[in-house]
Design a protein around this motif. Sequence first.
Motif, PDB file in Angstrom:
ATOM      1  N   ALA A 136      10.261   0.948  -3.201  1.00  0.00           N
ATOM      2  CA  ALA A 136       9.098   0.905  -2.310  1.00  0.00           C
ATOM      3  C   ALA A 136       9.492   1.375  -0.917  1.00  0.00           C
ATOM      4  CB  ALA A 136       8.520  -0.510  -2.242  1.00  0.00           C
ATOM      5  N   LEU A 137       8.603   2.135  -0.301  1.00  0.00           N
ATOM      6  CA  LEU A 137       8.855   2.665   1.039  1.00  0.00           C
ATOM      7  C   LEU A 137       7.562   2.607   1.837  1.00  0.00           C
ATOM      8  CD1 LEU A 137      10.951   5.784   1.954  1.00  0.00           C
ATOM      9  CD2 LEU A 137       8.691   5.452   2.980  1.00  0.00           C
ATOM     10  N   TYR A 138       7.674   2.095   3.059  1.00  0.00           N
ATOM     11  CA  TYR A 138       6.509   1.914   3.932  1.00  0.00           C
ATOM     12  C   TYR A 138       6.699   2.704   5.231  1.00  0.00           C
ATOM     13  CZ  TYR A 138       5.703  -2.465   1.260  1.00  0.00           C
ATOM     14  OH  TYR A 138       5.488  -3.403   0.281  1.00  0.00           O
ATOM     15  N   TRP A 139       5.603   3.156   5.797  1.00  0.00           N
ATOM     16  CA  TRP A 139       5.578   3.700   7.157  1.00  0.00           C
ATOM     17  C   TRP A 139       4.637   2.839   7.999  1.00  0.00           C
ATOM     18  CZ3 TRP A 139       8.537   7.372   9.370  1.00  0.00           C
ATOM     19  CH2 TRP A 139       9.191   8.300   8.549  1.00  0.00           C
ATOM     20  N   TYR A 140       5.097   2.532   9.226  1.00  0.00           N
ATOM     21  CA  TYR A 140       4.307   1.781  10.196  1.00  0.00           C
ATOM     22  C   TYR A 140       4.341   2.517  11.530  1.00  0.00           C
ATOM     23  CZ  TYR A 140       4.891  -2.308   7.096  1.00  0.00           C
ATOM     24  OH  TYR A 140       4.891  -3.171   6.022  1.00  0.00           O
ATOM     25  N   ARG A 141       3.372   2.207  12.370  1.00  0.00           N
ATOM     26  CA  ARG A 141       3.352   2.729  13.735  1.00  0.00           C
ATOM     27  C   ARG A 141       3.305   1.528  14.676  1.00  0.00           C
ATOM     28  NH1 ARG A 141      -1.362   6.829  15.571  1.00  0.00           N
ATOM     29  NH2 ARG A 141      -2.710   5.036  15.124  1.00  0.00           N
ATOM     30  N   GLN A 142       4.113   1.588  15.736  1.00  0.00           N
ATOM     31  CA  GLN A 142       4.150   0.500  16.715  1.00  0.00           C
ATOM     32  C   GLN A 142       3.894   1.097  18.092  1.00  0.00           C
ATOM     33  OE1 GLN A 142       7.915  -1.670  17.002  1.00  0.00           O
ATOM     34  NE2 GLN A 142       6.835  -3.539  17.574  1.00  0.00           N
ATOM     35  N   SER A 143       2.721   0.792  18.621  1.00  0.00           N
ATOM     36  CA  SER A 143       2.374   1.258  19.964  1.00  0.00           C
ATOM     37  C   SER A 143       2.712   0.168  20.959  1.00  0.00           C
ATOM     38  CB  SER A 143       0.886   1.597  20.039  1.00  0.00           C
ATOM     39  OG  SER A 143       0.559   2.568  19.060  1.00  0.00           O
ATOM     40  N   LEU A 144       2.854   0.552  22.224  1.00  0.00           N
ATOM     41  CA  LEU A 144       3.242  -0.390  23.268  1.00  0.00           C
ATOM     42  C   LEU A 144       2.244  -1.529  23.326  1.00  0.00           C
ATOM     43  CD1 LEU A 144       5.491  -0.605  25.344  1.00  0.00           C
ATOM     44  CD2 LEU A 144       3.946   0.403  27.023  1.00  0.00           C
ATOM     45  N   GLY A 145       2.757  -2.761  23.261  1.00  0.00           N
ATOM     46  CA  GLY A 145       1.879  -3.924  23.351  1.00  0.00           C
ATOM     47  C   GLY A 145       1.124  -4.243  22.080  1.00  0.00           C
ATOM     48  N   GLN A 146       1.377  -3.486  21.037  1.00  0.00           N
ATOM     49  CA  GLN A 146       0.697  -3.722  19.773  1.00  0.00           C
ATOM     50  C   GLN A 146       1.725  -4.100  18.711  1.00  0.00           C
ATOM     51  OE1 GLN A 146      -2.724  -3.326  19.405  1.00  0.00           O
ATOM     52  NE2 GLN A 146      -2.743  -2.972  21.614  1.00  0.00           N
ATOM     53  N   GLY A 147       1.245  -4.764  17.701  1.00  0.00           N
ATOM     54  CA  GLY A 147       2.124  -5.040  16.572  1.00  0.00           C
ATOM     55  C   GLY A 147       2.259  -3.810  15.715  1.00  0.00           C
ATOM     56  N   LEU A 148       2.887  -3.964  14.595  1.00  0.00           N
ATOM     57  CA  LEU A 148       3.046  -2.847  13.683  1.00  0.00           C
ATOM     58  C   LEU A 148       1.736  -2.587  12.951  1.00  0.00           C
ATOM     59  CD1 LEU A 148       6.006  -3.857  14.176  1.00  0.00           C
ATOM     60  CD2 LEU A 148       6.502  -2.940  11.902  1.00  0.00           C
ATOM     61  N   GLU A 149       1.397  -1.325  12.847  1.00  0.00           N
ATOM     62  CA  GLU A 149       0.187  -0.902  12.151  1.00  0.00           C
ATOM     63  C   GLU A 149       0.611  -0.193  10.872  1.00  0.00           C
ATOM     64  OE1 GLU A 149      -1.726   2.123  14.376  1.00  0.00           O
ATOM     65  OE2 GLU A 149      -3.406   2.370  12.994  1.00  0.00           O
ATOM     66  N   PHE A 150       0.166  -0.704   9.737  1.00  0.00           N
ATOM     67  CA  PHE A 150       0.502  -0.099   8.454  1.00  0.00           C
ATOM     68  C   PHE A 150      -0.103   1.303   8.349  1.00  0.00           C
ATOM     69  CE2 PHE A 150       1.041   0.460   3.994  1.00  0.00           C
ATOM     70  CZ  PHE A 150      -0.152   0.981   3.514  1.00  0.00           C
ATOM     71  N   LEU A 151       0.669   2.247   7.865  1.00  0.00           N
ATOM     72  CA  LEU A 151       0.172   3.604   7.665  1.00  0.00           C
ATOM     73  C   LEU A 151       0.046   3.947   6.178  1.00  0.00           C
ATOM     74  CD1 LEU A 151       2.251   5.532  10.382  1.00  0.00           C
ATOM     75  CD2 LEU A 151      -0.120   4.697  10.535  1.00  0.00           C
ATOM     76  N   ILE A 152       1.147   3.803   5.435  1.00  0.00           N
ATOM     77  CA  ILE A 152       1.164   4.237   4.049  1.00  0.00           C
ATOM     78  C   ILE A 152       2.324   3.575   3.331  1.00  0.00           C
ATOM     79  CG2 ILE A 152       2.597   6.248   4.600  1.00  0.00           C
ATOM     80  CD1 ILE A 152       1.126   7.829   2.418  1.00  0.00           C
ATOM     81  N   TYR A 153       2.163   3.341   2.019  1.00  0.00           N
ATOM     82  CA  TYR A 153       3.338   2.932   1.251  1.00  0.00           C
ATOM     83  C   TYR A 153       3.413   3.703  -0.056  1.00  0.00           C
ATOM     84  CZ  TYR A 153       0.828  -0.482  -1.819  1.00  0.00           C
ATOM     85  OH  TYR A 153       0.004  -1.101  -2.720  1.00  0.00           O
ATOM     86  N   PHE A 154       4.641   3.854  -0.531  1.00  0.00           N
ATOM     87  CA  PHE A 154       4.943   4.486  -1.800  1.00  0.00           C
ATOM     88  C   PHE A 154       5.631   3.449  -2.684  1.00  0.00           C
ATOM     89  CE2 PHE A 154       4.375   8.924  -0.531  1.00  0.00           C
ATOM     90  CZ  PHE A 154       4.540   8.858   0.843  1.00  0.00           C
ATOM     91  N   GLN A 155       5.294   3.448  -3.964  1.00  0.00           N
ATOM     92  CA  GLN A 155       5.973   2.571  -4.908  1.00  0.00           C
ATOM     93  C   GLN A 155       6.273   3.396  -6.159  1.00  0.00           C
ATOM     94  OE1 GLN A 155       7.573  -0.164  -5.321  1.00  0.00           O
ATOM     95  NE2 GLN A 155       7.737   0.120  -7.526  1.00  0.00           N
ATOM     96  N   GLY A 156       7.525   3.671  -6.379  1.00  0.00           N
ATOM     97  CA  GLY A 156       7.957   4.404  -7.561  1.00  0.00           C
ATOM     98  C   GLY A 156       7.185   5.700  -7.695  1.00  0.00           C
ATOM     99  N   ASN A 157       6.672   5.921  -8.901  1.00  0.00           N
ATOM    100  CA  ASN A 157       5.927   7.143  -9.188  1.00  0.00           C
ATOM    101  C   ASN A 157       4.421   6.954  -9.062  1.00  0.00           C
ATOM    102  OD1 ASN A 157       8.263   8.614  -9.824  1.00  0.00           O
ATOM    103  ND2 ASN A 157       8.315   7.667 -11.858  1.00  0.00           N
ATOM    104  N   SER A 158       4.002   5.780  -8.588  1.00  0.00           N
ATOM    105  CA  SER A 158       2.569   5.524  -8.447  1.00  0.00           C
ATOM    106  C   SER A 158       1.999   6.307  -7.274  1.00  0.00           C
ATOM    107  CB  SER A 158       2.316   4.034  -8.215  1.00  0.00           C
ATOM    108  OG  SER A 158       2.845   3.256  -9.261  1.00  0.00           O
ATOM    109  N   ALA A 159       0.687   6.505  -7.314  1.00  0.00           N
ATOM    110  CA  ALA A 159       0.023   7.164  -6.192  1.00  0.00           C
ATOM    111  C   ALA A 159       0.198   6.310  -4.941  1.00  0.00           C
ATOM    112  CB  ALA A 159      -1.451   7.348  -6.495  1.00  0.00           C
TER     113      ALA A 159
END
Lengths: 111, 120
Positions: B31-54
């Motif tokens: 599993a692999l995740y991407w997040y974005r963290q802007s100043l003063g904000q928490g982490l914002e989920f962008l996308i995740y991948f799990q194995g060969n699934s969409a």
Amino acid sequence: TQLLEQSPQFLSIQEGENLTVYCNSSSVFSSLQWYRQEPGEGPVLLVTVVTGGEVKKLKRLTFQFGDARKDSSLHITAAQTGDTGLYLCAGLRSNDYKLSFGAGTTVTVRA
Amino acid sequence: GAGVSQSPSNKVTEKGKDVELRCDPISGHTALYWYRQSLGQGLEFLIYFQGNSAPDKSGLPSDRFSAERTGGSVSTLTIQRTQQEDSAVYLCASSLALGTSGGAFLDTQYFGPGTRLTVL
């Protein structure tokens, strides 16, 4: 709009004092996590709480999950300068694999 | 290197240019995740991948953002026609798998140090 509200946003205390950070929501979570993040690094998982009312202790850190699983707190006893960092809570809702993060609490422990 | 690595560590670009951010997960993590963290904000989920699934792309803020994961390992996050509001730290995380069905438990996510993107 943040799903999880953390308070306070900033906290500065003297070494040896106690502190509490709060994480609140109107949503119910199946689990809640606390992370610590230092400058230039990614967050590191401290604990996961799952059961309403659960209390977990990690040395001088005590984590509590609210009975209704909508809120949590982190209490640090006798803070040390090494506790300085950004503390983030993150909740997971049922049937989901995406964490919702709070904006974080910046804790500064002064020597 | 046992941890998650990201490159570059810093990226400064001009508005309108495209950027590519790279993530090398821990070996064996599906599993692999991407997040974005802007100043003063928490982490914002962008996308995740799990194995060969969409992948779950539900967090991508606009169609200027895309990500791919080649061979179940390295991932690239691409931002086209960058805007100033894209300035943030982009964090990647990997985990053994997603977690248990029903979402009660997530496998521990291990984060990389992030890429700080500045759009001028």
